[in-house]
Design a protein around this motif. Structure first.
Motif, PDB file in Angstrom:
ATOM      1  N   SER A   1       0.820  -1.204   0.000  1.00 37.25           N
ATOM      2  CA  SER A   1       0.000   0.000   0.000  1.00 37.25           C
ATOM      3  C   SER A   1       0.861   1.265   0.000  1.00 37.25           C
ATOM      4  CB  SER A   1      -0.922  -0.020   1.225  1.00 37.25           C
ATOM      5  OG  SER A   1      -1.681   1.166   1.299  1.00 37.25           O
TER       6      SER A   1
ATOM      7  N   TYR B   1       2.751   1.941  -3.321  1.00 35.81           N
ATOM      8  CA  TYR B   1       1.843   2.452  -4.355  1.00 35.81           C
ATOM      9  C   TYR B   1       1.476   3.910  -4.079  1.00 35.81           C
ATOM     10  CZ  TYR B   1      -1.959   2.788  -7.672  1.00 35.81           C
ATOM     11  OH  TYR B   1      -2.763   3.195  -8.713  1.00 35.81           O
ATOM     12  N   ARG B   2       1.228   4.222  -2.809  1.00 37.82           N
ATOM     13  CA  ARG B   2       0.875   5.606  -2.463  1.00 37.82           C
ATOM     14  C   ARG B   2       2.029   6.561  -2.776  1.00 37.82           C
ATOM     15  NH1 ARG B   2       1.941   9.283   0.982  1.00 37.82           N
ATOM     16  NH2 ARG B   2       3.434   7.961   2.105  1.00 37.82           N
TER      17      ARG B   2
ATOM     18  N   SER C   1       3.355   5.281  -6.944  1.00 38.37           N
ATOM     19  CA  SER C   1       2.419   4.790  -7.965  1.00 38.37           C
ATOM     20  C   SER C   1       2.966   3.544  -8.653  1.00 38.37           C
ATOM     21  CB  SER C   1       2.129   5.887  -9.009  1.00 38.37           C
ATOM     22  OG  SER C   1       1.528   7.005  -8.405  1.00 38.37           O
TER      23      SER C   1
ATOM     24  N   VAL D   1       3.263  -0.808  -8.272  1.00 38.20           N
ATOM     25  CA  VAL D   1       2.720  -2.001  -7.616  1.00 38.20           C
ATOM     26  C   VAL D   1       3.810  -3.067  -7.504  1.00 38.20           C
ATOM     27  CG1 VAL D   1       0.933  -3.776  -7.662  1.00 38.20           C
ATOM     28  CG2 VAL D   1       0.450  -1.495  -8.581  1.00 38.20           C
TER      29      VAL D   1
ATOM     30  N   ILE E   1      -2.724  -8.503  -3.598  1.00 34.42           N
ATOM     31  CA  ILE E   1      -2.723  -7.141  -4.138  1.00 34.42           C
ATOM     32  C   ILE E   1      -4.077  -6.487  -3.907  1.00 34.42           C
ATOM     33  CG2 ILE E   1      -2.427  -5.724  -6.202  1.00 34.42           C
ATOM     34  CD1 ILE E   1       0.151  -7.053  -5.143  1.00 34.42           C
TER      35      ILE E   1
ATOM     36  N   LEU F   1      -4.647  -2.956  -2.092  1.00 35.63           N
ATOM     37  CA  LEU F   1      -4.881  -1.823  -2.990  1.00 35.63           C
ATOM     38  C   LEU F   1      -6.221  -1.954  -3.696  1.00 35.63           C
ATOM     39  CD1 LEU F   1      -1.450  -1.827  -4.891  1.00 35.63           C
ATOM     40  CD2 LEU F   1      -2.043  -0.409  -2.925  1.00 35.63           C
ATOM     41  N   SER F   2      -6.766  -0.855  -4.102  1.00 32.27           N
ATOM     42  CA  SER F   2      -7.953  -0.888  -4.965  1.00 32.27           C
ATOM     43  C   SER F   2      -7.490  -0.800  -6.419  1.00 32.27           C
ATOM     44  CB  SER F   2      -8.890   0.274  -4.620  1.00 32.27           C
ATOM     45  OG  SER F   2      -8.200   1.505  -4.739  1.00 32.27           O
ATOM     46  N   VAL F   3      -6.557  -1.679  -6.767  1.00 38.67           N
ATOM     47  CA  VAL F   3      -5.953  -1.698  -8.100  1.00 38.67           C
ATOM     48  C   VAL F   3      -6.113  -3.094  -8.676  1.00 38.67           C
ATOM     49  CG1 VAL F   3      -3.788  -1.524  -9.386  1.00 38.67           C
ATOM     50  CG2 VAL F   3      -4.287   0.113  -7.580  1.00 38.67           C
TER      51      VAL F   3
END
Length: 452
Positions: free
Chosen positions: A368, A371-372, A375, A377, A409, A413-415
């Motif tokens: 997380s 990614y924050r 950006s 993964v 993942i 993450l919301s990915v």
């Protein structure tokens, strides 16, 4: 170039023999009799492409192979990677870089060695006319990479042991959905260490090995380690020149093969500052570098399953060098560890190694946070590399594509992390075989399914 066993009880052999055997007949692991000095070559190699660099490097080791044949095998080995640089270096900040090792056919760093090893085996069969039976054990990525490195190779039967229910579903599908009738994924009840221990015992039966044409794909095979040396050197050149000798290579590792490759390169004269061994909660290597004691613990299944290992098979190669290249000491240490489950080194010096440990909660948090912040993964194994980074520039080895671990993942993450090659597997039939993790059961299965 000749190759010797870490246990010193068999004569030296050439490169092709070391590759064909995998494990030395005395139970040791092969190493070059002497390591070459790469310092005089570093300037000349700086601008080579990945295949060219691999060719130049292997020319120092595979001295019994025809030079043109070697070059052709290497060229073929890297044609199925989906990035022009093969092993691109991604800059996250002025002091943090990622080496992406997931652009091969099975989206994991194991492809770098196993695409090449498959071509070595194909050439061996063409030279000798003898079929081979390849046996490996996997905690996730090795099995898929081995299978895909050997697909379509005439005269090869591939047997891969893996712990049932302890690898990711997509890792399992990469092994069990090939549709090939010469590929046998062997599911066992137990851990990767159980599979690896049984596999090594099978290799120690030289009569069976000769009968079946046994060869190894695990990182006990020296060709695996040498092939992995190349991406360390390639990435070293792709760092800013001012940072190269200041950068620590951070390596997520369970079986010690990946980080050993970089360390050997350092011993050959490449001025790498040091190595951070990044483990998950199965932290035998972290405990070693913190305390000097190499001690077994229970394997705890984790969200980074390829590192769910306690017995790191490549550690014997490290011991050989750490104990002054003395095979008598290696044999004594390995016997002590086998009988007691631990060994404490006297006056242990970690040298340029440091280490870290990350549990499952930490992995989710890191995915997380990375990614924050960037950006970017990362998969759960690569995430371990971000823990407690050393001061100064760092290069983290990204060992697998995040799409291989969609559940982990998605929780962090919301990915949506997917890959077309993995999505295609979901519609295919799973074909696997269950065996007991004993040498007798494995040998019986292999005899039943060996090459006609």
């Amino acid at each position: 170039m000749q190759y010797i066993s870490t246990r010193g009880q068999v004569p030296p052999v050439d490169f092709s023999t070391a590759v064909a055997h995998g494990l030395a007949p005395d139970g040791g692991l092969y190493l070059p009799e002497t390591l070459p000095d790469l310092k005089p070559k570093l300037a000349d190699w700086a601008d080579l492409s990945y295949p060219q660099l691999c060719d130049a490097f292997f020319s120092l080791f595979a001295t019994d192979l025809d030079r043109a044949e070697l070059s052709a095998m290497i060229e073929r080995s890297y044609q199925n990677f989906d990035h022009a640089e093969i092993a691109p270096v991604r800059k996250l900040s002025d002091s943090l870089y990622v080496l992406e090792l997931f652009h091969g056919p099975t989206l994991a760093f194991k492809d770098f060695a196993l695409q090449l090893l498959g071509n070595f085996y194909e050439a061996q069969i063409a030279r000798t006319g003898k079929p081979i039976s390849v046996l490996g054990a996997t905690s996730g990525d090795t099995g898929a990479a081995a299978i895909h490195g050997l697909l379509g190779k005439k005269g090869v039967r591939t047997f891969i042991l893996y712990p049932d229910g302890r690898i990711s579903p997509l890792q399992e599908r990469q092994m069990t959905c090939t549709g090939a009738d010469n590929v046998f994924p062997l599911a066992i009840k137990g851990s990767f260490d159980d599979a690896q221990a049984a596999m090594k015992t099978v290799f120690e039966d030289r009569e069976f090995a000769d009968e079946i044409g046994l060869s190894a794909v695990n990182s006990i095979n020296l060709a695996r380690i040498l092939a992995q040396c190349v991406y360390y050197l390639y990435s070293f050149y792709r760092l800013p020149a001012a940072l190269r000798e200041q950068t620590t290579f951070v390596v997520p590792t369970g079986n010690f093969g990946n980080v050993l490759a970089g360390w050997l390169l350092q011993r050959m004269g490449v001025p790498i500052k040091g190595f951070r061994v990044a483990t998950n909660q199965n932290d035998i290597l972290h405990r070693l570098f913190q305390t000097g004691t190499y001690a077994l613990g229970d394997v705890a299944p984790s969200v980074a399953p390829s590192m769910d290992i306690q017995v790191a098979s490549n550690f014997e190669r490290f011991i050989y060098y750490a104990e002054g290249c003395d095979p008598d000491k290696v044999r004594a240490i390995m016997q002590t560890f086998k009988s007691s489950g631990q060994y404490t080194f006297e006056n242990f010096d970690p040298g340029t190694f440091s280490s870290s440990r990350t549990d499952d909660a930490g992995i989710a948090s890191i995915i997380s946070e990375v990614y924050r912040k960037y950006s970017y993964v990362v998969d759960p194994h690569t995430a371990c590399g971000f823990t407690d980074l050393p001061e100064g520039p760092n290069l983290i080895l990204a060992t697998a594509h995040p799409a291989k671990f969609p559940d982990t993942i998605a929780e962090a993450l919301s990915v949506d992390s997917t890959h077309p090659s993995l999505e295609a597997l979901k519609a295919k039939e799973v074909v696997k075989h269950f065996v007991e993790p004993t040498p007798e059961a494995i040998k019986a299965f292999m005899r039943e399914h060996k090459q006609a």
